[in-house]
Design a protein around this motif. Structure first.
Motif, PDB file in Angstrom:
ATOM      1  N   VAL A  90       0.846  -1.206   0.000  1.00  0.00           N
ATOM      2  CA  VAL A  90       0.000   0.000   0.000  1.00  0.00           C
ATOM      3  C   VAL A  90       0.879   1.254   0.000  1.00  0.00           C
ATOM      4  CG1 VAL A  90      -1.539   1.357   1.485  1.00  0.00           C
ATOM      5  CG2 VAL A  90      -2.067  -1.020   1.015  1.00  0.00           C
ATOM      6  N   GLN A  91       1.948   1.225   0.817  1.00  0.00           N
ATOM      7  CA  GLN A  91       2.860   2.380   0.854  1.00  0.00           C
ATOM      8  C   GLN A  91       3.539   2.562  -0.504  1.00  0.00           C
ATOM      9  OE1 GLN A  91       1.793   4.151   3.295  1.00  0.00           O
ATOM     10  NE2 GLN A  91       3.768   5.038   3.785  1.00  0.00           N
ATOM     11  N   LEU A  92       3.940   1.445  -1.123  1.00  0.00           N
ATOM     12  CA  LEU A  92       4.568   1.534  -2.446  1.00  0.00           C
ATOM     13  C   LEU A  92       3.581   2.100  -3.470  1.00  0.00           C
ATOM     14  CD1 LEU A  92       6.505  -1.878  -2.530  1.00  0.00           C
ATOM     15  CD2 LEU A  92       7.503   0.405  -2.415  1.00  0.00           C
ATOM     16  N   LEU A  93       2.328   1.697  -3.327  1.00  0.00           N
ATOM     17  CA  LEU A  93       1.292   2.208  -4.232  1.00  0.00           C
ATOM     18  C   LEU A  93       1.133   3.723  -4.043  1.00  0.00           C
ATOM     19  CD1 LEU A  93      -0.958   1.697  -6.261  1.00  0.00           C
ATOM     20  CD2 LEU A  93      -2.446   1.016  -4.383  1.00  0.00           C
ATOM     21  N   ALA A  94       1.187   4.165  -2.798  1.00  0.00           N
ATOM     22  CA  ALA A  94       1.088   5.613  -2.528  1.00  0.00           C
ATOM     23  C   ALA A  94       2.268   6.355  -3.155  1.00  0.00           C
ATOM     24  CB  ALA A  94       1.035   5.859  -1.026  1.00  0.00           C
ATOM     25  N   VAL A  95       3.449   5.726  -3.114  1.00  0.00           N
ATOM     26  CA  VAL A  95       4.629   6.348  -3.745  1.00  0.00           C
ATOM     27  C   VAL A  95       4.425   6.404  -5.261  1.00  0.00           C
ATOM     28  CG1 VAL A  95       7.102   6.094  -4.196  1.00  0.00           C
ATOM     29  CG2 VAL A  95       6.220   5.698  -1.900  1.00  0.00           C
ATOM     30  N   ALA A  96       3.911   5.313  -5.833  1.00  0.00           N
ATOM     31  CA  ALA A  96       3.660   5.293  -7.286  1.00  0.00           C
ATOM     32  C   ALA A  96       2.693   6.404  -7.674  1.00  0.00           C
ATOM     33  CB  ALA A  96       3.103   3.931  -7.698  1.00  0.00           C
ATOM     34  N   ARG A  97       1.662   6.610  -6.860  1.00  0.00           N
ATOM     35  CA  ARG A  97       0.683   7.661  -7.150  1.00  0.00           C
ATOM     36  C   ARG A  97       1.313   9.051  -7.029  1.00  0.00           C
ATOM     37  NH1 ARG A  97      -4.342   7.996  -3.248  1.00  0.00           N
ATOM     38  NH2 ARG A  97      -2.745   9.017  -2.006  1.00  0.00           N
TER      39      ARG A  97
END
Lengths: 256, 198
Positions: A165-172
């Protein structure tokens, strides 16, 4: 206007333009008699392309500082300047445009649209900016590949682990190709391996894109990657030091 | 006596269960959309029923129906405002997310108004169809009872005008009901919407 203390502390030449400048920044919440001074005449300068870690105990004003730099909140006093532009003169629509184009923000509690897929979550800032579906999808896939989530693009956030989820937030945050990346405790909810993966990813993104990074953290691994460290206490800048002059251990930070 | 008490207690349990279910349903944001749609549909159905009344309907009856229509429009407006305030309050986090990603107040305002217009349109269509069906059913019953011809029991000549009038009323109701809540959602700051941390 008072001289920003961080410029005085910083070893940067005077010609380096700050990407982020907070001058005499004050943010007060509530009204008398229950007033909270989240930020108290804070001065901080972040030179372009540098990685600054902001450390300090809970309640010291780290998140408030990042919210003000992101234009999510308005200061009670003082100014925030992004690339020499004072955010005070921007109306809400201009601030929104700034967030869509220049600032990537990973908040502590990664706010994701839980009913949408990971890909769609990453596409959201682009779609809000008026990008067409096809190019938004392509850029979202590139950002997901960059953080290693290509295989999970069709999953929804509740189906992902905390680290993912944190990686997804970084991607966004990076999908808009920002010039400034704001990170609010990006490793606080992660296990050791995920924290390490996140720290390496941030370092890689930053070195590849030449991003200016302002990161609120307690994580020694992230501090090791920083150029400088700013200590906040009770809403004020207590100290600003070059990372090389700081002795970083996993449980504490002290000046050499 | 004991059997009676047992029945009363079962009724209480049943009522409590229905109340709990109703409350849970009302708290759901999607159900608020239903509430908005049903308010408009009720108004639209009543309007269609009144406007297609046969020419021999007594003036007093028509007047009474028109007053009912006005009252139901006011009640629908109040219901819509309440439902929209609840719906927006329940979606503060979603608005905070959109704003933090760069959505402008205008984007949020337009999306809420568009969403309301769609719900209003659906409510109007369902209500108008229900009102017309009710009038047709009454016409059929009266015709079978020998009270003139079926076509004489319903006014359908002005149907396009009637539909346009009801569509306008429905849209005016939902847009007026959603306007203030949409403005307040557009003006929310991210910190207000999501709560302050640290």
């Amino acid at each position: 206007m008072t001289q920003p203390q961080a410029i005085l502390f910083s070893s940067q030449p005077a010609t380096v333009q700050p990407a982020v400048l907070a001058a005499d920044l004050t943010r007060i919440f509530g009204s008398p008699p229950s007033v909270v001074h989240a930020l108290n005449h804070l001065n901080l300068s972040v030179p372009a392309g540098k990685f600054i870690c902001v450390v300090g105990p809970s309640g010291s004003g780290k998140t408030t500082l990042l919210n003000l730099v992101a234009g999510l909140d308005r200061p009670t006093g003082g100014t925030v300047m992004i690339d020499q532009a004072d955010l005070a003169i921007f109306d809400d629509d201009h601030l929104a445009r700034l967030r869509r184009t220049k600032i990537g923000y990973v908040q502590q509690a990664a706010r994701l649209a839980n009913r949408e897929t990971a890909r769609r979550n990453v596409m959201l800032p682009l779609l809000l900016g008026g990008a067409d579906e096809e190019s938004a999808r392509r850029r979202a896939d590139e950002a997901l590949a960059r953080v290693g989530l290509t295989d999970l693009a069709d999953r929804k956030p509740p189906e992902l682990s905390g680290g993912q989820v944190q990686l997804l937030a970084v991607a966004r945050a990076i999908v808009i190709a920002p010039s400034i990346l704001l990170l609010d405790e990006p490793t606080s909810n992660l296990d050791l391996d995920s924290s390490l993966q996140m720290a390496l990813l941030i370092d890689e993104i930053r070195s590849q894109a030449g991003l200016t990074v302002l990161c609120a953290t307690h994580d020694a691994r992230l501090m090791e990657l920083a150029d400088s460290i700013a200590w906040l206490k009770d809403g004020s800048l207590e100290r600003f030091a070059d990372r090389r002059s700081v002795n970083i251990r996993s449980d504490s930070v002290s000046t050499r | 006596m004991a059997r009676e008490n047992f029945q009363i207690s079962r009724m209480h349990v049943g009522l409590a269960a229905v109340w709990r279910l109703t409350w849970r349903v009302l708290r759901m944001s999607a159900m608020r959309a239903w509430l908005v749609g049903l308010s408009v549909a009720a108004c639209s159905a009543l309007g269609m029923y009144v406007m297609t009344a046969p020419p021999d309907t007594a003036n007093e009856a028509v007047r009474a129906w028109r007053i009912s229509l006005g009252l139901s429009a006011v009640a629908a407006l109040a219901g819509i405002i309440g439902a929209m305030i609840g719906s927006i309050s329940a979606r503060r986090t979603r608005f905070a997310l959109a704003k933090s990603l760069g959505a402008t107040g205008g984007t949020i305002f337009r999306s809420i108004m568009l969403e309301s217009a769609c719900i209003g349109l659906a409510g109007f269509a369902a209500g108008a169809a229900a009102g017309l069906a009710a009038r047709c059913a009454q016409g059929l019953i009266e015709w079978s009872a020998g009270m003139g011809s079926f076509s004489g029991r319903i006014i359908l000549a002005d149907l396009p005008t009637c539909l346009a009038w009801l569509a306008g009323l429905s849209m005016a109701l939902v847009l007026a009901g959603a306007f203030v809540p949409a403005i307040s959602a557009a003006r929310l700051t991210v910190v207000q919407a999501a709560g302050q941390e640290d």
